[in-house]
Design a protein around this motif. Structure first.
Motif, PDB file in Angstrom:
ATOM      1  N   LEU A  76      -0.167   0.065   7.525  1.00  0.00           N
ATOM      2  CA  LEU A  76       0.337   1.337   8.037  1.00  0.00           C
ATOM      3  C   LEU A  76       1.585   1.708   7.262  1.00  0.00           C
ATOM      4  CD1 LEU A  76       0.284   3.623  10.186  1.00  0.00           C
ATOM      5  CD2 LEU A  76       1.709   2.142  11.618  1.00  0.00           C
ATOM      6  N   GLY A  77       1.645   2.974   6.810  1.00  0.00           N
ATOM      7  CA  GLY A  77       2.807   3.417   6.056  1.00  0.00           C
ATOM      8  C   GLY A  77       3.194   4.841   6.393  1.00  0.00           C
ATOM      9  N   TYR A  78       4.452   5.145   6.182  1.00  0.00           N
ATOM     10  CA  TYR A  78       4.973   6.500   6.401  1.00  0.00           C
ATOM     11  C   TYR A  78       5.911   6.847   5.257  1.00  0.00           C
ATOM     12  CZ  TYR A  78       7.825  10.319   8.150  1.00  0.00           C
ATOM     13  OH  TYR A  78       8.483  11.515   8.267  1.00  0.00           O
ATOM     14  N   GLU A  79       5.717   8.032   4.663  1.00  0.00           N
ATOM     15  CA  GLU A  79       6.586   8.500   3.587  1.00  0.00           C
ATOM     16  C   GLU A  79       7.179   9.848   3.942  1.00  0.00           C
ATOM     17  OE1 GLU A  79       6.639   9.598  -1.200  1.00  0.00           O
ATOM     18  OE2 GLU A  79       4.758   9.052  -0.211  1.00  0.00           O
ATOM     19  N   ARG A  80       8.459   9.980   3.691  1.00  0.00           N
ATOM     20  CA  ARG A  80       9.159  11.260   3.803  1.00  0.00           C
ATOM     21  C   ARG A  80       9.390  11.799   2.404  1.00  0.00           C
ATOM     22  NH1 ARG A  80      10.298  16.034   6.204  1.00  0.00           N
ATOM     23  NH2 ARG A  80      12.395  16.742   5.676  1.00  0.00           N
ATOM     24  N   ARG A  81       8.759  12.949   2.075  1.00  0.00           N
ATOM     25  CA  ARG A  81       8.951  13.570   0.773  1.00  0.00           C
ATOM     26  C   ARG A  81      10.264  14.338   0.786  1.00  0.00           C
ATOM     27  NH1 ARG A  81       4.099  14.119  -2.203  1.00  0.00           N
ATOM     28  NH2 ARG A  81       5.390  15.205  -3.742  1.00  0.00           N
ATOM     29  N   VAL A  82      11.271  13.768   0.161  1.00  0.00           N
ATOM     30  CA  VAL A  82      12.581  14.410   0.094  1.00  0.00           C
ATOM     31  C   VAL A  82      12.520  15.653  -0.792  1.00  0.00           C
ATOM     32  CG1 VAL A  82      15.004  14.072  -0.500  1.00  0.00           C
ATOM     33  CG2 VAL A  82      13.677  12.178   0.450  1.00  0.00           C
ATOM     34  N   THR A  83      11.848  15.543  -1.940  1.00  0.00           N
ATOM     35  CA  THR A  83      11.564  16.670  -2.827  1.00  0.00           C
ATOM     36  C   THR A  83      10.127  16.526  -3.297  1.00  0.00           C
ATOM     37  OG1 THR A  83      12.170  15.568  -4.910  1.00  0.00           O
ATOM     38  CG2 THR A  83      13.968  16.557  -3.626  1.00  0.00           C
ATOM     39  N   ASP A  84       9.671  17.435  -4.140  1.00  0.00           N
ATOM     40  CA  ASP A  84       8.328  17.328  -4.706  1.00  0.00           C
ATOM     41  C   ASP A  84       8.195  16.104  -5.615  1.00  0.00           C
ATOM     42  OD1 ASP A  84       7.477  19.562  -3.399  1.00  0.00           O
ATOM     43  OD2 ASP A  84       7.777  20.927  -5.101  1.00  0.00           O
ATOM     44  N   LEU A  85       9.318  15.617  -6.129  1.00  0.00           N
ATOM     45  CA  LEU A  85       9.286  14.522  -7.096  1.00  0.00           C
ATOM     46  C   LEU A  85       9.685  13.172  -6.505  1.00  0.00           C
ATOM     47  CD1 LEU A  85      10.966  16.309 -10.146  1.00  0.00           C
ATOM     48  CD2 LEU A  85       8.528  15.996  -9.708  1.00  0.00           C
ATOM     49  N   PHE A  86      10.198  13.148  -5.280  1.00  0.00           N
ATOM     50  CA  PHE A  86      10.810  11.926  -4.771  1.00  0.00           C
ATOM     51  C   PHE A  86      10.540  11.772  -3.275  1.00  0.00           C
ATOM     52  CE2 PHE A  86      14.656  10.154  -2.690  1.00  0.00           C
ATOM     53  CZ  PHE A  86      14.580   8.852  -3.170  1.00  0.00           C
ATOM     54  N   GLY A  87      10.187  10.531  -2.854  1.00  0.00           N
ATOM     55  CA  GLY A  87       9.948  10.246  -1.446  1.00  0.00           C
ATOM     56  C   GLY A  87      10.414   8.856  -1.072  1.00  0.00           C
ATOM     57  N   VAL A  88      10.693   8.662   0.226  1.00  0.00           N
ATOM     58  CA  VAL A  88      11.081   7.362   0.778  1.00  0.00           C
ATOM     59  C   VAL A  88       9.941   6.878   1.668  1.00  0.00           C
ATOM     60  CG1 VAL A  88      12.742   6.104   2.181  1.00  0.00           C
ATOM     61  CG2 VAL A  88      13.524   7.985   0.733  1.00  0.00           C
ATOM     62  N   GLU A  89       9.445   5.657   1.409  1.00  0.00           N
ATOM     63  CA  GLU A  89       8.264   5.150   2.107  1.00  0.00           C
ATOM     64  C   GLU A  89       8.577   3.857   2.848  1.00  0.00           C
ATOM     65  OE1 GLU A  89       3.629   4.469   0.917  1.00  0.00           O
ATOM     66  OE2 GLU A  89       5.090   3.314  -0.244  1.00  0.00           O
ATOM     67  N   LEU A  90       8.134   3.775   4.108  1.00  0.00           N
ATOM     68  CA  LEU A  90       8.149   2.545   4.882  1.00  0.00           C
ATOM     69  C   LEU A  90       6.717   2.042   5.011  1.00  0.00           C
ATOM     70  CD1 LEU A  90      10.583   3.471   7.793  1.00  0.00           C
ATOM     71  CD2 LEU A  90      11.128   2.388   5.614  1.00  0.00           C
ATOM     72  N   MET A  91       6.521   0.729   4.849  1.00  0.00           N
ATOM     73  CA  MET A  91       5.171   0.164   4.864  1.00  0.00           C
ATOM     74  C   MET A  91       5.185  -1.184   5.572  1.00  0.00           C
ATOM     75  SD  MET A  91       1.995   0.641   3.793  1.00  0.00           S
ATOM     76  CE  MET A  91       2.248   1.961   2.589  1.00  0.00           C
ATOM     77  N   VAL A  92       4.113  -1.453   6.338  1.00  0.00           N
ATOM     78  CA  VAL A  92       3.960  -2.747   6.984  1.00  0.00           C
ATOM     79  C   VAL A  92       2.481  -3.117   6.972  1.00  0.00           C
ATOM     80  CG1 VAL A  92       3.744  -1.743   9.308  1.00  0.00           C
ATOM     81  CG2 VAL A  92       4.498  -4.119   9.049  1.00  0.00           C
ATOM     82  N   TRP A  93       2.196  -4.397   6.758  1.00  0.00           N
ATOM     83  CA  TRP A  93       0.836  -4.896   6.947  1.00  0.00           C
ATOM     84  C   TRP A  93       0.898  -6.308   7.510  1.00  0.00           C
ATOM     85  CZ3 TRP A  93       2.527  -4.308   1.792  1.00  0.00           C
ATOM     86  CH2 TRP A  93       2.625  -5.472   1.038  1.00  0.00           C
TER      87      TRP A  93
END
Length: 237
Positions: A76-93
């Protein structure tokens, strides 16, 4: 454990920030399965002497290798797209890996009373010794390379913390220390229709070691360092 707490708190703060900004439609959830393939092992010289209880004693000397096996994990993962070129992603498995032991050496079968040699030869065998649960929690910086394309190709570095369960070996539990980790991600999202759904695939790598008590050769750490092949669905809103 204090360091583990700090990491979890930091990741939770990032997660809170991303949820708070979800209204602008730059949020991506990814969920599905992953094939987790560890790349490392422990190897060392071992000797064993065991009374077989029938008037004989078995002695073994040789090389013992302990190796975690590949497994399917839920992801399961979640990403916040800060801009069109850059995002912050949290991931767990979360996965449970078998740990195999392979022995290659020589054996001696002796009379327990006289010490007389009954039989001698070479021996090779591999068997599953136990299993261990592994749950990495990671935070990554994704750089999106194709902002004007219908598909989304991204890559970036990853840091995180790996929570290890106990290693279960023949009804005995060996404690394993949790571990900080770093790695990298190469991913691809392909849209499915115009409702925000997508196919999501990624290749991930993590550098991590399992450090159990009394696991095997020389009480070394077992290099896990898996390659992770992710096949999942995604939703962007």
């Amino acid at each position: 454990m204090r360091k583990a707490g700090l990491v979890v708190v930091a990741l939770c703060l990032v997660g809170s920030w991303t949820v708070a900004g979800a209204a602008d439609g730059k949020n991506v959830f990814r969920f599905g399965a992953a094939y987790v393939s560890p790349t490392g092992d422990i190897s060392g010289e071992e000797s064993v002497n065991e009374d077989l209880g029938d008037g004989t004693m078995l002695s073994l000397e040789g090389s013992l290798t302990l190796e975690p096996q590949s497994e399917i994990a839920l992801l399961l993962g979640y990403e916040r797209r800060v801009t069109d070129l850059f995002g912050v992603e949290l991931m767990v498995w979360n996965a449970k890996h078998d740990v195999d032991g392979s022995f290659d050496g020589e054996y001696w079968l002796l009379d327990s009373d006289t010490g007389e040699l009954i039989e001698n030869g070479t021996i090779q065998f591999t068997e599953t010794l136990g299993d261990v649960k592994v749950m990495p929690l990671t935070a990554g910086l994704n750089f999106h390379l194709t902002p004007k394309s219908s598909f989304d190709l991204y890559l970036g570095p990853t840091i995180g913390y790996v929570f290890y369960g106990d290693l279960d070996v023949e009804d005995e539990r060996l404690s394993i220390d949790d571990d900080f980790t770093w790695g990298a991600t190469l991913g691809l999202d392909l849209p499915m229709g115009d409702k925000g759904w997508m196919f999501s695939g990624a290749l991930r790598y993590l550098d991590t070691e399992a450090s159990p008590d009394d696991l095997g050769p020389g009480d070394q750490s077992m290099d896990v360092s898996p390659w992770v092949l992710q096949v999942s669905a995604g939703y962007r809103f």
